[in-house]
Write an enzyme that holds these catalytic residues in place. Structure first.
Site, PDB file in Angstrom:
ATOM      1  N   GLU A  79      48.124  44.031  35.655  1.00 26.06           N
ATOM      2  CA  GLU A  79      47.627  43.264  34.539  1.00 26.06           C
ATOM      3  C   GLU A  79      47.435  44.201  33.172  1.00 26.06           C
ATOM      4  O   GLU A  79      47.747  45.557  33.680  1.00 26.06           O
ATOM      5  CB  GLU A  79      46.373  42.735  34.603  1.00 26.06           C
ATOM      6  CG  GLU A  79      45.138  43.771  35.287  1.00 26.06           C
ATOM      7  CD  GLU A  79      43.905  43.227  35.517  1.00 26.06           C
ATOM      8  OE1 GLU A  79      43.613  42.065  35.296  1.00 26.06           O
ATOM      9  OE2 GLU A  79      42.959  43.913  35.961  1.00 26.06           O
TER      10      GLU A  79
ATOM     11  N   ARG B  94      43.480  53.621  41.406  1.00 25.68           N
ATOM     12  CA  ARG B  94      42.330  53.033  41.988  1.00 25.68           C
ATOM     13  C   ARG B  94      42.836  52.379  43.418  1.00 25.68           C
ATOM     14  O   ARG B  94      43.654  51.571  43.527  1.00 25.68           O
ATOM     15  CB  ARG B  94      41.918  51.671  41.265  1.00 25.68           C
ATOM     16  CG  ARG B  94      40.897  51.968  40.332  1.00 25.68           C
ATOM     17  CD  ARG B  94      40.212  50.667  39.608  1.00 25.68           C
ATOM     18  NE  ARG B  94      41.625  49.844  39.120  1.00 25.68           N
ATOM     19  CZ  ARG B  94      41.234  48.539  38.638  1.00 25.68           C
ATOM     20  NH1 ARG B  94      40.275  48.058  38.798  1.00 25.68           N
ATOM     21  NH2 ARG B  94      42.421  47.895  38.503  1.00 25.68           N
TER      22      ARG B  94
ATOM     23  N   GLU C 146      39.994  33.360  32.617  1.00 23.20           N
ATOM     24  CA  GLU C 146      39.703  34.776  32.478  1.00 23.20           C
ATOM     25  C   GLU C 146      38.577  34.909  33.405  1.00 23.20           C
ATOM     26  O   GLU C 146      38.109  36.127  33.775  1.00 23.20           O
ATOM     27  CB  GLU C 146      39.562  35.233  31.275  1.00 23.20           C
ATOM     28  CG  GLU C 146      40.716  35.308  30.550  1.00 23.20           C
ATOM     29  CD  GLU C 146      41.759  36.086  31.082  1.00 23.20           C
ATOM     30  OE1 GLU C 146      41.917  37.325  31.378  1.00 23.20           O
ATOM     31  OE2 GLU C 146      42.815  35.893  31.371  1.00 23.20           O
ATOM     32  N   GLY C 147      37.869  33.934  33.687  1.00 20.67           N
ATOM     33  CA  GLY C 147      36.383  34.027  34.528  1.00 20.67           C
ATOM     34  C   GLY C 147      36.568  34.139  36.153  1.00 20.67           C
ATOM     35  O   GLY C 147      35.633  34.256  36.565  1.00 20.67           O
TER      36      GLY C 147
ATOM     37  N   SER D 246      37.625  50.651  32.184  1.00 19.00           N
ATOM     38  CA  SER D 246      36.714  51.783  32.589  1.00 19.00           C
ATOM     39  C   SER D 246      37.506  52.756  33.652  1.00 19.00           C
ATOM     40  O   SER D 246      38.760  52.684  33.954  1.00 19.00           O
ATOM     41  CB  SER D 246      35.751  50.867  33.486  1.00 19.00           C
ATOM     42  OG  SER D 246      36.304  50.160  34.396  1.00 19.00           O
TER      43      SER D 246
ATOM     44  N   ASN E  94      44.801  45.619  30.232  1.00 24.65           N
ATOM     45  CA  ASN E  94      43.259  45.376  29.947  1.00 24.65           C
ATOM     46  C   ASN E  94      43.189  45.891  28.518  1.00 24.65           C
ATOM     47  O   ASN E  94      43.430  46.874  28.158  1.00 24.65           O
ATOM     48  CB  ASN E  94      42.473  46.237  30.938  1.00 24.65           C
ATOM     49  CG  ASN E  94      42.710  46.174  32.255  1.00 24.65           C
ATOM     50  OD1 ASN E  94      42.010  45.121  32.761  1.00 24.65           O
ATOM     51  ND2 ASN E  94      43.123  46.863  32.972  1.00 24.65           N
TER      52      ASN E  94
ATOM     53  N   LYS F 129      48.050  32.137  40.650  1.00 29.11           N
ATOM     54  CA  LYS F 129      46.533  32.637  39.825  1.00 29.11           C
ATOM     55  C   LYS F 129      46.022  31.760  38.898  1.00 29.11           C
ATOM     56  O   LYS F 129      46.987  31.122  38.029  1.00 29.11           O
ATOM     57  CB  LYS F 129      46.889  34.014  39.107  1.00 29.11           C
ATOM     58  CG  LYS F 129      47.333  35.243  40.055  1.00 29.11           C
ATOM     59  CD  LYS F 129      47.466  36.587  39.055  1.00 29.11           C
ATOM     60  CE  LYS F 129      47.612  37.655  40.168  1.00 29.11           C
ATOM     61  NZ  LYS F 129      47.465  39.169  39.359  1.00 29.11           N
TER      62      LYS F 129
ATOM     63  N   ARG G 190      44.293  49.810  29.145  1.00 32.67           N
ATOM     64  CA  ARG G 190      44.705  50.241  30.603  1.00 32.67           C
ATOM     65  C   ARG G 190      45.708  49.466  31.161  1.00 32.67           C
ATOM     66  O   ARG G 190      45.383  48.180  31.305  1.00 32.67           O
ATOM     67  CB  ARG G 190      43.559  50.547  31.299  1.00 32.67           C
ATOM     68  CG  ARG G 190      43.864  51.540  32.433  1.00 32.67           C
ATOM     69  CD  ARG G 190      42.898  51.450  33.492  1.00 32.67           C
ATOM     70  NE  ARG G 190      42.749  50.265  34.380  1.00 32.67           N
ATOM     71  CZ  ARG G 190      41.529  49.969  34.705  1.00 32.67           C
ATOM     72  NH1 ARG G 190      40.654  50.578  34.482  1.00 32.67           N
ATOM     73  NH2 ARG G 190      41.762  48.761  35.480  1.00 32.67           N
TER      74      ARG G 190
ATOM     75  N   LYS H  43      45.744  36.630  30.997  1.00 37.44           N
ATOM     76  CA  LYS H  43      46.734  36.872  31.886  1.00 37.44           C
ATOM     77  C   LYS H  43      47.872  35.713  31.402  1.00 37.44           C
ATOM     78  O   LYS H  43      49.030  36.003  31.784  1.00 37.44           O
ATOM     79  CB  LYS H  43      46.384  36.117  33.389  1.00 37.44           C
ATOM     80  CG  LYS H  43      45.647  37.246  34.027  1.00 37.44           C
ATOM     81  CD  LYS H  43      45.492  36.762  35.508  1.00 37.44           C
ATOM     82  CE  LYS H  43      44.499  35.747  35.793  1.00 37.44           C
ATOM     83  NZ  LYS H  43      43.203  36.263  35.787  1.00 37.44           N
TER      84      LYS H  43
END
Lengths: 513, 513
Positions: free
Chosen positions: B157, B488, B398-399, B164, B159, B394, B134, B336
Site C-alpha cells: 500500500e 515492520r 478505507e475503514g 508513522s 500511505n 480486499k 510511506r 486502495k
C-alpha cells in the site's frame, strides 16, 4: 534561620500551564534516557518482565536558581581538589596514622585498609590510578543574620568512589534547557535557556575512563581490552551507568562489561605472569578479555559486601594489573575523617604547595573539628557542649549512622561514654538560602522548601611511585580535568536546619547574577 | 508455499546469550527513546500517574535479513512515487470519477470528498501541499516454485497520511547496529554492524516539515509561526511523534504544538482577511501563533471522527491558509482503489511522462484488479471464481473490513449480491520468503515465522495551480526526497499465506547480497 537571596521562585502556574509543562517534561525525560527502573514500591518487578519498563528519574519541575559566582567557584577549584585527593591517596604513609585510628571505630574502614595492606605486601603491579571524583557543596550564608552577604559554597563531602548521576546531570540540564526553549515555562519568568548551562559530565567521565583505558596499553597474548564496571545487582539507576557505556563505545570505541562483585571469582582470573585481569563474558565463555580499568559503581559501603567472597573479589581486583577507579587507598582517602584532618591548620598546604591554590581550596571548607583528645579536639568538645547551635555531630563511620543536630548534641554526648566521642566529628551547619521547587517522582508531585547540593565532577589519572616508592607521594599527573556538575535537590526539613532531608532529585542550575 | 532464500536465521543463542542480548536491548531502547507508553492491558494508566512510565516499542530481537537489491529498488523508486502521488493529488479532475464511484461504497471517502468539494467551492488559499509518504512493500518470490529466482519488492500500500514509525525506524536501526557493535550477537553470525544501515527517517521527515514551514513565510501582524500536529487523544505511540518535535526545535528552530481534532474549534481561529490559522496555546492563552503547517497524525480513519464537530474541525483546517500535510485530496489519493486504478494499463504512464521512470514504478506493483463490470473487472471476476489460489480479496473501504484469502474467495463472492462485488478489489497474494525471528513486546518474547514489510519514506512539497487552475495538475515541485525506511515485522500465519498477521514490531534491515 532561612535567608532569602533569590527572586520569588518558582513562577506560579495555572492548572493548564502545569499540565503542559508536566507532559513535556515527562515525554522528554522518557525519550532521552533521563530514566530509572521503577522502584519496587512503584511498579512491582513482576509487572515488568525483562525490565521492560522505565520511569523518569526523580527530577525537579524547574531548574533551581544558583548564584553564578558560586557555580564558578565550585568548578574553579575542582582540578585542585582532584590533585589534592590524588596526592592524599598517593601518600599511604601519611594516611597510615588516620587509617589505623579510624579502623578502631569503623569495621568497614578496617576491612578496606586490610585489603590495601595485603596487596601492598605483595607489591602493586599497576602504577596508574584513575579518580572520577565528585565534590559536593551547599550554598552557605556566611552571615545569616545579614542577608546582604553574598553566599559562598561550603563543601559537604568529597566522593572518591562511585560518584553517580553524571549522565543524568547532563540529561536533566538538557531537559530544563529544552523546556525553556520550547516555552513550557511562563515567558515572563526568569527561566531562560541561556542561563541553564548543559553539564558535560557524561562526556567528561567517559573521557576519563577512555584515557585510563588507552593508558593501560595493549592486552597480553593478543587479547582485546575492555573496561569492567562493578555494579550492584538489581541496580535501579542503571541508565546513568549505561550512558557511560554508550559514550565509551560510540565516541571512544571502548567496550565495557558489567558484573557484580559476586561474579568476579566466577568470571575473572589473574594471568599468572602479569596479573592481568582476564574476563570471560558468560555470553562468550571462550573469549578472553583483558580488563584495562575496573570502574566501581558498587563496593562503596558495607552493604555491598555480603561475605568473605566479596572481600576476596575486591582483593583480586585490587591485586590485578587493571587500573582501578578507584584503588582501595583512593576510596579510603574519601573518608569523612580525612575531610576533617585536611581542614586542620597546615595540612592542605602541605599537599598543595602553591599558596594561592591551597587557600582557594581551603576557602570552600566548612568548619570541621575532631572530638578526640588533641588540643583541637578538646576545644571542639567545649563548643559541642556549650555552643552547639550551629553544629552537626557526624559519626566517622562510613557505613552511616544518624547525624545529631544543634541542641541535641550535648545530651547525646553525655549519653555515651566519653571514650566513644572520638568516633565523631563536629561540623559547622551549612545555612542554605531559602528556595522552593517541585520534585516529581514516580509521576507524583511534591512542592515546598528545598535545599540543593552542587556536585562538581573531576577526572584525574595519575602515576604513583613504583616498588619502594609506592605510597610515598604521587609521581606524575597524566590527566586532570573538571568535567561537569550536578545539582541534587531535596525536600527541606526545617528541624534539621538546612541539612538535606526528604527524597532527592536531579536538577539543573539556573544561573543568577 | 514458503521459499527459503536466506541463510539459516536467526543464530541460536544459549540462555546466557539470550539474557545478555535481552538486557542490552531493553536498556538501550529505554534510554534512547525507542519507547511507547504501555498499553492499558500491560500497565493500567492508574499505575502510571502523569504518564510516568514507558516501555520499549515492540521490536525484533534480531535485525531481519533483507536482500540489498530489494532495499535499493524500494528506495530508488521513492522520489518517483512521491511525484506520482503529488500529481494524482494535484489532479482533482482526474480523481473525480473514482471518488464519486468510491463514495457510493464507502461513507468515509464520501465524507472526506465532501470536505474537499466544500473548500474547493470557497476557493483554496494555499497553493503548497506537503506529503510525508510511506510506500510499503513485501518481498515477493515471483516464481515460488523456482527458488533460484531472486525476490522483488511488490507494493502492499501507499500511505499519504500519518505515515508513522519514522523516528522509531531510526532508533531501531541504531539499536540493532549498536547491539552488533557491542558484540551482543554471536560473533560467528551474519549480523555485522556495517550491514545494518541507520534509517535517516527521523531527520528526513522533520526536514520535510521544516521546508514546508519555511516556505509558508512569515506570520501576519508580526505573529510567530509554528507547526500544528493533529494527534489522537491518549496516543501510545507518542515518542515517535515527539522525536519529530525535538528534531524540529533543536535542528530547525521550529516550534510544534499538539492538539486533537476536538480541540481545533476551542483553540484555533481563522484570520478573516487571510484565513491564516491562528492557534492560542491553552498554557499561554494570550499568545497568537500562526500555523504554517498542519501535520496530521490523526484523522486517517473513520474512528478519528466522533461527530460533526470533528468534521467541522477538519474542514476548518482544510480551509485555512496553513500548508496541509496532507490535504484532503492527498489523503484520498492514498485510497486502495486508486492503487488499483493506477495499476491499469497506461495510467501511471499518463502521470509520469518518462518511460523509464513509469516502468520502474510499475515494476513494483502487485497485480491488482477491479471487480466491477469493466472489461478488466469481468476478467478478474473469472479469475476470482476459477483460479483464486494466488489472490486476496480486499474491500475498497478505507475503514477496514476483513480480507478474504484464496479458496475462500468464490464462496464469499457467491454469498453476497453481485451488485456488491465492485466494492472489492482482487489483489495478487505476495509470496514472501521464509524467515524466523523473535518479537519482544511488553517484555515478553514470541519466536517463529515472520513476514516483514519494508516501508520507504518520502517527503515532497509541491505547488498546485491557483484559482481556476487548481485541480488541473500540479505546477511545481519545490522539494522531493527519499528520506529513509522502516521494516515492520509481524508473526506469520500460514493460513493467510504470507499476508501479515499477528502483532507487529519495528525492525531494522540486515542487508544480504
Amino acid at each position: 534561620m532561612v535567608v532569602e537571596i533569590f527572586p520569588p521562585y518558582p513562577p506560579e502556574l495555572s492548572q493548564t500551564q502545569l499540565s503542559y509543562l508536566l507532559q513535556a517534561l515527562t515525554d522528554y525525560s522518557l525519550s532521552h534516557g533521563l530514566t530509572v527502573r521503577p522502584a519496587e514500591s512503584f511498579i512491582s518487578e513482576k509487572l515488568s518482565p525483562n525490565g521492560a519498563l522505565a520511569t523518569h528519574a526523580p527530577i525537579t519541575l524547574f531548574p533551581s536558581p544558583f548564584p553564578r559566582s558560586c557555580w564558578e567557584a565550585g568548578r574553579a577549584v575542582q582540578k585542585d581538589y582532584n590533585e589534592l585527593y590524588a596526592r592524599v591517596a598517593g601518600n599511604a604513609e601519611w594516611l597510615k596514622k588516620t587509617m589505623v585510628e579510624l579502623s578502631k571505630v569503623d569495621d568497614f574502614t578496617a576491612r578496606l585498609y586490610k585489603v590495601h595492606l595485603d596487596v601492598k605486601a605483595e607489591g602493586f603491579v599497576q602504577p596508574l590510578s584513575l579518580g572520577l571524583f565528585r565534590s559536593d557543596y551547599m550554598l552557605h550564608m556566611a552571615a545569616p543574620e545579614g542577608p546582604k552577604t553574598p553566599p559562598v559554597v561550603h563543601q559537604v563531602e568529597f566522593n572518591t568512589i562511585a560518584s553517580s548521576f553524571g549522565a543524568l546531570s547532563t540529561r536533566v540540564s538538557e531537559l530544563h534547557r529544552h523546556l525553556a526553549k520550547m516555552g513550557a515555562y511562563p515567558p515572563d519568568s526568569i527561566i531562560k535557556p541561556e542561563n541553564i548551562p548543559v553539564s558535560p559530565a557524561l562526556q567528561g567521565l567517559a573521557k576519563g575512563l577512555s584515557v585510563a583505558h588507552k593508558a593501560y596499553g595493549n592486552g597480553g597474548d593478543g587479547r582485546s581490552t575492555a573496561i569492567l564496571m562493578i555494579i550492584q545487582p538489581g541496580e535501579k539507576n542503571v541508565f546513568d551507568q549505561r550512558w557511560l557505556e554508550y559514550e565509551l563505545l560510540e565516541k571512544h570505541s571502548v567496550q565495557t562489561y558489567r558484573i557484580s562483585l559476586a561474579d568476579v571469582p566466577k568470571l575473572t582470573d589473574l594471568a599468572s605472569s602479569t596479573q592481568a585481569l582476564i574476563y570471560s563474558p558468560p555470553h562468550a565463555p571462550n573469549t578472553q578479555i583483558e580488563i584495562s580499568t575496573v570502574y566501581f559503581r558498587a563496593g562503596y559501603g558495607p552493604g555491598d559486601y555480603s561475605g568473605e567472597d566479596d572481600w576476596a573479589a575486591r582483593t583480586t581486583l585490587e591485586r590485578s594489573k587493571a587500573i582501578k577507579c578507584p584503588s582501595v587507598i583512593t576510596q579510603l582517602a574519601g573518608a569523612k575523617k580525612i575531610q576533617q584532618v585536611l581542614a586542620m591548620d597546615g595540612i592542605v598546604e602541605g599537599f598543595l604547595a602553591d599558596k594561592g591554590v591551597s587557600s582557594q581550596v581551603r576557602g570552600t571548607f566548612a568548619a570541621i573539628h575532631p572530638l578526640d583528645k588533641s588540643p583541637a579536639g578538646i576545644a571542639a568538645r567545649k563548643l559541642a557542649l556549650e555552643k552547639p547551635d550551629t553544629y552537626v555531630l557526624k559519626p566517622q563511620r562510613e557505613g552511616g549512622g544518624n547525624n545529631i543536630y544543634r541542641g541535641d548534641i550535648p545530651g547525646f554526648l553525655k549519653s555515651i561514654p566519653e571514650s566513644h566521642w572520638s568516633g565523631y566529628i563536629l561540623m559547622e551547619l551549612i545555612e542554605p538560602p531559602s528556595l522552593e521547587n517541585t520534585i516529581i517522582r514516580n509521576g507524583g508531585l511534591m512542592s515546598g522548601g528545598v535545599v540543593g547540593e552542587l556536585g562538581v565532577y573531576g577526572a584525574i589519572l595519575w602515576k604513583d611511585g613504583e616498588g619502594e616508592e609506592r605510597g610515598k607521594g604521587l609521581k606524575e599527573i597524566v590527566m586532570n580535568e573538571e568535567v561537569g556538575w550536578l545539582l541534587r535537590t531535596k525536600g527541606r526539613e526545617s528541624d534539621e536546619g538546612g541539612v538535606a532531608a526528604g527524597f532527592g532529585s536531579v536538577d539543573a542550575v539556573l544561573l543568577v547574577d
